[in-house]
Each structure stands twice: as C-alpha cells, then as structure tokens.
Design an enzyme around this catalytic site. Sequence first.
Site, PDB file in Angstrom:
ATOM      1  N   ASP A   1     -23.809 112.329  86.860  1.00  0.00           N
ATOM      2  CA  ASP A   1     -22.856 113.471  86.807  1.00  0.00           C
ATOM      3  C   ASP A   1     -23.479 114.675  86.145  1.00  0.00           C
ATOM      4  OD1 ASP A   1     -20.620 115.103  86.605  1.00  0.00           O
ATOM      5  OD2 ASP A   1     -19.374 113.323  86.187  1.00  0.00           O
TER       6      ASP A   1
ATOM      7  N   ARG B   1     -22.090 117.623  85.927  1.00  0.00           N
ATOM      8  CA  ARG B   1     -20.856 118.905  85.709  1.00  0.00           C
ATOM      9  C   ARG B   1     -21.334 119.255  84.257  1.00  0.00           C
ATOM     10  NH1 ARG B   1     -15.969 115.768  88.224  1.00  0.00           N
ATOM     11  NH2 ARG B   1     -17.046 113.949  87.307  1.00  0.00           N
TER      12      ARG B   1
END
Length: 230
Positions: free
Chosen positions: A151, A153
């Site tokens: 991930d 982000r």
Amino acid sequence: MTLSLDADVVSPVPAATVRTRVTVPLRFPDGYATTAEVVTFDGLADGREHLLLGLGDWRGALERSASGGPAPLVRPHSECLTGDVFGSQRCDCGPQLREAAERITDAGGFLLYLRQEGRGIGLYAKLDAYALQDAGLDTYEANRALGRGDDERDYTAAAQMLAAVGADRVRLLSNNPDKAVQLELNGVAVAERVPTGVHLSAANARYLAVKRDSTRHTLDLHALDLPLAG
C-alpha cells in the site's frame, strides 16, 4: 474506538490553502442525490488534484466539534476508476463511495476524494496486478510481484485538506486502520473509527478476506452467506 499518540510523534505538516469552492449537485446511479461543496487546494504535499466534498451540515458539525460535541464524519476515499465509475465487482470501492456520500450527508462532514488509484500504484499498474491475481496471486502478492509496496498511499495531503477547512478532529469512516494512524501522525485527532458496511460479492470475496487477514481491515465477512474462496 479512540486512538491516541504521544505528542512528540506527531509530525507538523505544511499548511495548504483553499483554492476554489464550488457547489455541485450529485446523483448516484441508484437515484440517491445530495449536494456537495467541492473544495480544491493549493500547497498539497504531493502536488495532486485531490478534492474535499463538504456534505450535509458540515459547518454545523465543525461548530459542534469545536464545542466538545461529536466530530464531523470523514471518509478519505481513494480514487478507483474501475469501481467508482465502471462499477467493477472486483473491489468494494464503488459501494463504499455511495455509502459514504449518504452517511456523511446525514451526519455532516467531509468526503475526501484522493487521487491514489490502486493503493497508490496507478491505474495501469493496478490492472497489471489484476492480471497477476487472475494467475493466482492475492492483491498484495501481485503488488510485490510488480516491485511495488502493499500500500503506497500517503495521507499527508488528506490531513492538510482537513486542517485547511478547520477539521482538526474527526470521526473516521473507514475499515482501514492505517488511515487512522497516518491522520493522527499528521495532526488530525481521530475521535472515533466508524466502520463502513461490508459490500461483499462472489467476485470480491477473496480480495476482502485478504484485506481483513493481511492488514487488519475491520470486515466481518462471516456474517454474510457468501464463499470466501475464489
């Protein structure tokens, strides 16, 4: 659930400023309609064109929060072209977006639409990862096989956007614990974590199960009568 972090681990973020505010009426495919005040920003840390949508009585929610009442309901929602626009059943993004619009309108708060396709790896790489998933890898294994993180982000810009509209304390509408941790680290107090609904289908069951098991998403999949394999 209330999260707390020591003050010395909270990182100050540079201030962003409001660039434009515009009222936009919204209507979803199922007929649900609401009105958003859409806000754009200057000075976001990653330079991307993220949007903040003020929904319902968000001004009142900010006032109540400042007086010690409930914080505004906030969902940071990562852009998903396949799910949000085309209705892909491989994820639960589209239904979560629709759910968030109604719940935030009812409570008063903000929907952050973040340009972070594919957990930050981009649209083409996400579709490459889908091809690897079709060959047997799970969603995180596929990212790694592409040389990407599970991930990627970063929610610094989300914290900047909230600070720019005066929301330094929120109720977080999300099943993802990392969003709460990152917002807290960037100076936004998460007064409560509010789970979204479980939008389970035969096509996304394995995807949701992997998120629950690998990254501690708060998903009660066993409450629904659908297989988790496949």
